[in-house]
Design a protein around this motif. Structure first.
Motif, PDB file in Angstrom:
ATOM      1  N   SER A 117       0.860  -1.177   0.000  1.00  0.00           N
ATOM      2  CA  SER A 117       0.000   0.000   0.000  1.00  0.00           C
ATOM      3  C   SER A 117       0.897   1.228   0.000  1.00  0.00           C
ATOM      4  N   GLY A 118       0.338   2.382  -0.401  1.00  0.00           N
ATOM      5  CA  GLY A 118       1.144   3.589  -0.428  1.00  0.00           C
ATOM      6  C   GLY A 118       1.714   3.931   0.934  1.00  0.00           C
ATOM      7  N   GLY A 119       0.884   3.764   1.980  1.00  0.00           N
ATOM      8  CA  GLY A 119       1.349   4.062   3.328  1.00  0.00           C
ATOM      9  C   GLY A 119       2.491   3.172   3.750  1.00  0.00           C
ATOM     10  N   TRP A 120       2.402   1.888   3.439  1.00  0.00           N
ATOM     11  CA  TRP A 120       3.466   0.948   3.802  1.00  0.00           C
ATOM     12  C   TRP A 120       4.764   1.289   3.076  1.00  0.00           C
ATOM     13  N   ALA A 123       6.510  11.876  17.015  1.00  0.00           N
ATOM     14  CA  ALA A 123       6.215  12.355  15.666  1.00  0.00           C
ATOM     15  C   ALA A 123       5.297  11.363  14.973  1.00  0.00           C
ATOM     16  N   ALA A 124       4.180  11.837  14.450  1.00  0.00           N
ATOM     17  CA  ALA A 124       3.214  10.977  13.761  1.00  0.00           C
ATOM     18  C   ALA A 124       3.293  11.195  12.260  1.00  0.00           C
ATOM     19  N   ILE A 125       3.165  10.102  11.511  1.00  0.00           N
ATOM     20  CA  ILE A 125       3.068  10.170  10.052  1.00  0.00           C
ATOM     21  C   ILE A 125       1.584  10.242   9.701  1.00  0.00           C
ATOM     22  N   PHE A 126       1.163  11.354   9.114  1.00  0.00           N
ATOM     23  CA  PHE A 126      -0.248  11.591   8.841  1.00  0.00           C
ATOM     24  C   PHE A 126      -0.466  11.549   7.330  1.00  0.00           C
ATOM     25  N   HIS A 127      -0.866  10.369   6.819  1.00  0.00           N
ATOM     26  CA  HIS A 127      -1.084  10.216   5.373  1.00  0.00           C
ATOM     27  C   HIS A 127      -2.369  10.901   4.928  1.00  0.00           C
ATOM     28  N   HIS A 128      -3.427  10.631   5.637  1.00  0.00           N
ATOM     29  CA  HIS A 128      -4.706  11.296   5.394  1.00  0.00           C
ATOM     30  C   HIS A 128      -5.611  11.023   6.579  1.00  0.00           C
ATOM     31  N   SER A 129      -6.694  11.752   6.647  1.00  0.00           N
ATOM     32  CA  SER A 129      -7.588  11.625   7.793  1.00  0.00           C
ATOM     33  C   SER A 129      -8.367  10.322   7.759  1.00  0.00           C
TER      34      SER A 129
END
Length: 352
Positions: free
Chosen positions: A15-18, A90-96
């Motif tokens: 997936s894009g996030g991975w 620190a958080a990785i925020f891909h989308h809500s």
């Protein structure tokens, strides 16, 4: 600089996030003085109580000068365990996730996401669109944002467009946010002949949605034309890119849209809805289609498939734009000190 990366073993691979999180972790490992990983076996749909307790004990042992980096999906589940931490977060925020919940017909818990981002010292975002969402919806201070758009690999140019291929490709997990039933409706309106549409992506994340999608495909009489390939290996995906003449997407929302950038890198023309961040960074490199008019969407696809010379010109434009997109080394250059600066403040980082 001491960085700890928290990840889950069951994060959807490819997936894009991975892909983004994996590349980010590699960059952090190369740039930090000390880099370690904490792996939780299962985080989807939720982290179990025993694992959460083990993580809490691990957090308590982290030195105060540590920076814990993790996907905001994990952080949101661990708010109690992280509330009294002595280290930076620190958080990785891909989308809500509230957008994902709405697409799935679930009442969104925007407050949990707001609490998650509020407790973070830094928030890593992948696009201007996502940055604006974090600031506008959750009140994240711009000084806490670290913008790092996804990078791109060097890939061969696809031969499909020059061969006037009538193969259409879509990449992404079969979940409601991707709006594949709408694409089936679009496909049912196509007037071009001999087209074939392959959808590559995880079919196990939402089995009920996939079952409904198969029924929609069968009901439209398109089972011989639309193939749900599932998650496939990298080599097989490379073959799909090479022989495709057009890439199509209709996501309700994308925090960036990595599959679109991959299509452009391959020189495959793209027809897509605005899809959140995509319209912002891709601009005129893609053909924008309506998200509520299947007939109009289909006419755009027909126009590409039925004009071989035009398809070649669109491929040239796509490839030129895709070649200008940054690689992973560029997008993650100095990412570790940038995160530290957002977490600790520029004065503290300069002293370090």
């Amino acid at each position: 600089m001491r960085i700890v990366h928290l990840r889950s073993a069951d994060y959807a691979r490819r997936s894009g996030g991975w892909v983004y999180n994996t590349r980010l972790a590699a960059a952090l490992a190369a740039q930090a003085d000390t880099f370690t990983e904490i792996v939780v076996p299962v985080a989807f749909p939720s982290i179990g109580e025993q694992d959460a307790a083990r993580l809490a004990a691990g957090f308590a042992a982290l030195p105060p000068d540590s920076i814990l980096v993790s996907d905001h999906l994990h952080v949101a589940q661990l708010i109690p365990q992280l509330a009294d931490r002595q280290f930076s977060l620190a958080a990785i925020f891909h989308h809500s996730t509230t957008i994902e919940d709405e697409a799935n017909g679930v009442h969104p818990d925007a407050e949990e996401e707001r609490r998650c981002l509020a407790m973070c010292d830094a928030v890593i975002v992948t696009s201007d669109e996502t940055a604006a969402y974090a600031v506008g919806h959750h009140g994240v201070a711009p000084s806490r944002l670290v913008l790092a758009a996804p990078g791109n690999d060097i890939v061969p140019r696809a031969s499909g467009p020059s061969a006037k291929s009538r193969r259409i490709l879509t990449v992404g997990a079969a979940v409601a946010r991707k709006r594949y039933p709408y694409l089936v409706e679009v496909a049912s309106r196509l007037r071009s002949a001999d087209w074939h549409w392959t959808i590559v992506g995880d079919l196990e994340r939402d089995p009920d949605h996939v079952a409904a999608l198969r029924s929609v495909i069968d009901g439209a009489g398109l089972a011989a034309r639309i193939h749900l390939a599932g998650a496939i290996e990298d080599g097989a995906l490379a073959d799909e890119w090479n022989r495709s003449g057009l890439y199509v997407a209709a996501s309700l929302y994308e925090g960036y849209g990595m599959a679109v950038s991959e299509a452009l890198r391959h020189g495959v023309p793209v027809v897509t809805t605005a899809s959140g961040a995509v319209a912002g960074w891709a601009g005129e490199a893609v053909m924008l289609a309506p998200d509520d008019d299947a007939a109009a969407f289909a006419r755009i696809i027909d126009g590409v498939l039925d004009d071989g010379a035009g398809q070649g010109r669109l491929s040239d434009l796509a490839f030129a734009f895709g070649s200008s997109l940054p690689g992973w080394d560029a997008t993650f250059a100095d990412i570790a000190p940038r995160i530290a600066t957002a977490c600790l403040g520029p004065e503290v980082e300069a002293a370090a």
